[in-house]
Write an enzyme that holds these catalytic residues in place. Structure first.
Site: not given
Length: 385
Positions: A23, A105, A128, A154, A250, A274
């Site tokens: 991951y 994030s 997001y 993003t 971004k 990304h």
């Protein structure tokens, strides 16, 4: 501690179960973009200047209107609780210790309020946007209330990229326990004892703003299948109504999109693929950087991420016009290998390497670093191959 970033990466690989390391490390599809990120940096060649007084070198700069000790940002990465407990708190503390901003994030595993409580440093929020935009609005309000200064929207994830390693390792949210996955965890007892014993980390910020509680399946859906695929340029005006600080866009990879960001009054962009995790076959950010910088208005800030592994990579990006670089995997290798001490050690290594690079280039101030310190064919070497 270890001698270089590759050693931290190997230590992280030993500590983490395969699904967690994949991951962290994995890209999309065949990994073409992932490999390209490093290859592009390696094609850039320095042209050092000799007989320059470099007794003292200056690395300080300004990022989004605030002083930073060097042109780097500890960038946004998701599900960091897979690597260590209180991962975002550790990353924020490490960033503050080195005078760098930290970007939290939307997919973080620590509450933004807890991250603020543990650090007096500069904090940014990566966003997001879900179809229910009230989730994003609530998260922005919470971040504003805690003094987060810059919003990083993003835009390259309307859907997740095809990541083959998910199927190979059996990783998905919610976690489905298969014999292979159980064996993966059992054969990594140090990780199991320090991280795995607490269960798969929750997307707590998303859960709080969406009112989802501890339902990891609903959280995963909000992060994936419920992303707002209708997001358009005029929606920057919507962001402005809810965010009074700086806004960076971004995930852009073209001159045309960077121009649109400026036209819609964003404060800057982060050129990014990304980390090679979305569209395989996309260009690297460093390849696009000189072309974008050449077309942007004065004062418009251009950042990059993807493939930064050495202090000299930061110098290359600045020489090509970047305001700064976002660090993604690099501090995570340190975090996974040795917790907060590892994250601090990786940032210390990059800082030392950057200062050494400036001295060897004959550039005493990073704000004077331009493409004059690169071989003249470097920009053409970054043309797509």
């Amino acid at each position: 501690m270890f001698s270089n970033l590759d050693d931290y990466r190997e230590a992280a690989k030993r500590f983490l179960p395969e699904f967690a390391f994949c991951y962290l490390e994995g890209g999309s599809e065949d990994g073409v973009t992932l490999r390209r990120n490093r290859a592009a940096f390696e094609r850039i060649t320095f042209e050092p200047k000799m007989m320059v007084d470099v007794t003292a070198v200056g690395t300080g700069t300004e990022l989004c209107g605030k002083y930073a000790a060097w042109p780097a940002v500890v960038g946004p990465t998701g599900l960091n609780g897979l690597y260590r407990r209180e991962a975002e708190e550790s990353l924020a503390r490490a960033a503050h210790r080195f005078g760098l901003p930290f970007v939290l994030s939307t997919a973080s595993t620590s509450l933004l309020e807890d991250v603020r409580q543990c650090s007096d440093g500069e904090l940014w929020l990566q966003l997001y946007v879900q179809r229910d935009r009230r989730i994003a609005e609530d998260m922005m309000a919470r971040a504003r209330g805690c003094g987060y200064s810059t919003l990083v929207l993003t835009v390259d994830t309307p859907v997740p990229g095809q990541r083959d390693h998910y199927a190979r390792t059996g990783f998905k949210l919610p976690l489905r326990w298969t014999p292979r996955l159980l064996w993966d965890v059992v054969t990594h007892p140090r990780w199991t004892a320090t991280v795995g014993i607490h269960g798969i980390p929750q997307l707590v910020n998303l859960a709080r703003s969406a009112g989802l509680g501890a339902n990891i399946e609903a959280q995963a859906a909000a992060l994936g299948s419920q992303m707002d695929m209708s997001l358009e340029w005029h929606d920057i005006a919507w962001l402005r109504r809810h965010w009074q600080g700086k806004i960076l866009i971004k995930g852009l990879l073209s001159v045309a999109d960077a121009k649109r960001a400026a036209q819609h009054e964003a404060d800057g962009v982060v050129l990014s693929n990304h980390g090679g995790r979305q569209l395989d076959g996309a260009p690297s950010a460093i390849e696009m950087l000189p072309h974008v910088v050449a077309c942007m208005p004065r004062g418009f800030e251009v950042y990059i991420d993807g493939g930064v592994r050495r202090g000299s990579d930061i110098a290359k990006a600045v020489a090509l016009g970047a305001k700064g670089t976002l660090l993604g995997r690099a501090p995570l290798y340190g975090l996974a290998a040795a917790g907060i001490d590892g994250a601090i050690a990786v940032l210390a290594q990059l800082n030392r390497e950057l200062e050494t690079c400036l001295r060897l280039l004959g550039c005493a101030d990073i704000n004077a670093l331009t493409d004059a310190y690169l071989l003249g064919n470097c920009v053409s070497a970054l043309e797509f191959e």
